[in-house]
Motif scaffolding. Sequence first.
Motif: not given
Length: 191
Positions: A81-86, A141-145, A147-151
Motif C-alpha cells: 500500500y502507498s498513498a503516493s500519487q506517483k 506526499s499525499s494520504s488516503n484512508e 494513512s497514519l502518517f505521510s510526509k
Amino acid sequence: RSEWDWVMRRYYSFARKINDSIFALFIFIDTPPLIEKYRNNPEEYPAAKKQNDEKEIKWLKDVLANSKEQWKLVLGHHPVYSASQKHGNTEEMISRVKPLLEQYNAQFYICGHDHDFQHLREKNGKVDYIVTGTGSETRPSSSNELSLFSKSEPGFSVVSLKADSLRICFVGIKGNIIYSFVRSDKQRSGF
C-alpha cells in the motif's frame, strides 16, 4: 565470515535473537519479478522475466509458515500500500504478498519505491505498512484512508527492536525525528 556480513541474494531471510526468549525474523523479497509490468517488459527489465515468481512466492509462504519468531518483518522494494500519487498501491503485492503477511502474522512490511515517508494500516489490520524512500530525491506526499502518517522530506528510517516493542522513527536530513511509532508486544499478534 561473520553472521553480520553483507549477503547479496534475490530473496533471503535471517533471524536474530533479541533476548533469551524473543527472536525477530527479517525476510527480504525481490519484488520486480512479482509485478506483471516488470515481467512483461523484458527489454526494459530483463532480470525480472528470468526469475521464477511462483518459486519466490512459495518460498515466502514456506518461510512465514515455518517461522517461530515472535517478530516478523518483510522488506521489499515495491509497496503493498502507498498513498503516493506517483506510484501508489501495487496490485500484485496486494493480491500475492498481503495475504501471506496476514495469514502468518507478519507485523511489518517495509519498502521504498515511493520517495516519501508513509505509515499505513488497514482499519482493524494487523500489518503496518512502512514506506521509506527518502534517501534520494523526494516527491510530494499525499494520504488516503489507510494513512497514519505521510510526509515528503529527505531523510532515513531507524528501526529499534526490543523484546517487548518495535519502534520506527522517520528521521529528517538534519537529524530531527519527523515521526515515531511504537508497536508493543501486546500488539504483536494483532490489535
